[in-house]
Each structure stands twice: as structure tokens, then as C-alpha cells.
Motif scaffolding. Structure first.
Motif, PDB file in Angstrom:
ATOM      1  N   ILE A  64       0.814  -1.215   0.000  1.00 30.35           N
ATOM      2  CA  ILE A  64       0.000   0.000   0.000  1.00 30.35           C
ATOM      3  C   ILE A  64       0.847   1.265   0.000  1.00 30.35           C
ATOM      4  CG2 ILE A  64      -1.950  -1.153   1.097  1.00 30.35           C
ATOM      5  CD1 ILE A  64      -1.193   0.395   3.683  1.00 30.35           C
ATOM      6  N   LEU A  65       2.105   1.148   0.326  1.00 27.75           N
ATOM      7  CA  LEU A  65       2.988   2.315   0.329  1.00 27.75           C
ATOM      8  C   LEU A  65       3.772   2.473  -0.971  1.00 27.75           C
ATOM      9  CD1 LEU A  65       4.373   2.134   3.972  1.00 27.75           C
ATOM     10  CD2 LEU A  65       2.642   3.679   3.072  1.00 27.75           C
ATOM     11  N   ARG A  66       3.628   1.541  -1.892  1.00 31.18           N
ATOM     12  CA  ARG A  66       4.447   1.536  -3.109  1.00 31.18           C
ATOM     13  C   ARG A  66       4.299   2.819  -3.924  1.00 31.18           C
ATOM     14  NH1 ARG A  66       7.645  -2.207  -5.844  1.00 31.18           N
ATOM     15  NH2 ARG A  66       8.472  -1.061  -7.606  1.00 31.18           N
ATOM     16  N   GLU A  67       3.055   3.206  -4.206  1.00 33.37           N
ATOM     17  CA  GLU A  67       2.826   4.399  -5.019  1.00 33.37           C
ATOM     18  C   GLU A  67       3.388   5.640  -4.319  1.00 33.37           C
ATOM     19  OE1 GLU A  67      -0.850   6.979  -6.851  1.00 33.37           O
ATOM     20  OE2 GLU A  67      -1.177   4.855  -6.457  1.00 33.37           O
ATOM     21  N   PHE A  68       3.210   5.716  -3.013  1.00 29.02           N
ATOM     22  CA  PHE A  68       3.752   6.841  -2.254  1.00 29.02           C
ATOM     23  C   PHE A  68       5.278   6.836  -2.305  1.00 29.02           C
ATOM     24  CE2 PHE A  68       5.254   8.421   1.963  1.00 29.02           C
ATOM     25  CZ  PHE A  68       5.018   9.771   1.724  1.00 29.02           C
ATOM     26  N   ALA A  69       5.890   5.696  -2.115  1.00 30.96           N
ATOM     27  CA  ALA A  69       7.351   5.603  -2.164  1.00 30.96           C
ATOM     28  C   ALA A  69       7.871   5.977  -3.550  1.00 30.96           C
ATOM     29  CB  ALA A  69       7.804   4.191  -1.785  1.00 30.96           C
ATOM     30  N   ASP A  70       7.183   5.531  -4.589  1.00 27.27           N
ATOM     31  CA  ASP A  70       7.591   5.880  -5.949  1.00 27.27           C
ATOM     32  C   ASP A  70       7.478   7.383  -6.187  1.00 27.27           C
ATOM     33  OD1 ASP A  70       8.138   3.224  -6.474  1.00 27.27           O
ATOM     34  OD2 ASP A  70       6.267   2.875  -7.574  1.00 27.27           O
ATOM     35  N   ALA A  71       6.419   7.996  -5.666  1.00 28.57           N
ATOM     36  CA  ALA A  71       6.251   9.447  -5.812  1.00 28.57           C
ATOM     37  C   ALA A  71       7.358  10.189  -5.069  1.00 28.57           C
ATOM     38  CB  ALA A  71       4.878   9.877  -5.300  1.00 28.57           C
ATOM     39  N   CYS A  72       7.717   9.709  -3.899  1.00 27.15           N
ATOM     40  CA  CYS A  72       8.814  10.326  -3.124  1.00 27.15           C
ATOM     41  C   CYS A  72      10.137  10.211  -3.874  1.00 27.15           C
ATOM     42  CB  CYS A  72       8.940   9.681  -1.743  1.00 27.15           C
ATOM     43  SG  CYS A  72       7.582  10.090  -0.629  1.00 27.15           S
ATOM     44  N   ARG A  73      10.394   9.050  -4.436  1.00 28.76           N
ATOM     45  CA  ARG A  73      11.636   8.853  -5.180  1.00 28.76           C
ATOM     46  C   ARG A  73      11.685   9.773  -6.393  1.00 28.76           C
ATOM     47  NH1 ARG A  73      15.102   5.022  -4.745  1.00 28.76           N
ATOM     48  NH2 ARG A  73      13.648   3.586  -3.767  1.00 28.76           N
TER      49      ARG A  73
END
Length: 80
Positions: A64-73
Motif C-alpha cells: 500500500i505504500l508503493r505508489e507513495f514511495a515511488d512518488a517520493c523517489r
């Protein structure tokens, strides 16, 4: 996400605090991804335990955090 109900809404305060800190500096894409995670967490607490059991395999199969982590990166890459 394994707890069946939210017995103390104050447990969500750190998440809302982090969300509002992001709103100060993050790009709209990162903020949107963080909001999606927050909505999912709150919605999960509001579901009945049987609804959770039905969604359990779906939730554990996806990060569930993947999209958020990708946006942060992506944002970090842009800022460099």
C-alpha cells in the motif's frame, strides 16, 4: 491494518501530522499518493472484520505504500 477496529482515534494523529508536513513542501503527486495511503488505512479501520478477511489476501498481496514511495523517489530525483 491487522487490528479489527480503531479503539483510539488518537493513534491516527501521527499520520495526519506527517500528511500536513508533506503539504508544506511536497509536490501534488507525492501529496496525492500519501493521501491515498491515509484513506486506505482509515477505510480499513472502518470495514467490518468479515470485509477485512475478504480483502486480506488483496491487501497483503499489494504494497500500500508503493505508489507513495515511488512518488517520493521521483520527487527526490527531480530535486537533485
Amino acid at each position: 491494518m491487522v487490528q479489527e477496529r480503531l479503539d483510539d482515534p488518537a493513534k491516527l494523529v501521527p499520520m495526519y501530522t506527517a500528511m500536513n508536513k508533506l503539504r508544506l513542501f511536497a509536490t501534488p503527486g507525492t501529496i496525492g499518493a500519501a493521501e491515498a495511503v491515509l484513506v486506505l488505512v482509515v477505510d480499513t479501520y472502518e470495514k467490518t472484520s468479515t470485509a477485512l478477511e475478504a480483502r486480506n489476501s488483496h491487501i497483503t498481496a499489494h504494497d500500500i505504500l508503493r505508489e507513495f514511495a515511488d512518488a517520493c523517489r521521483a520527487e527526490l530525483t527531480y530535486l537533485r
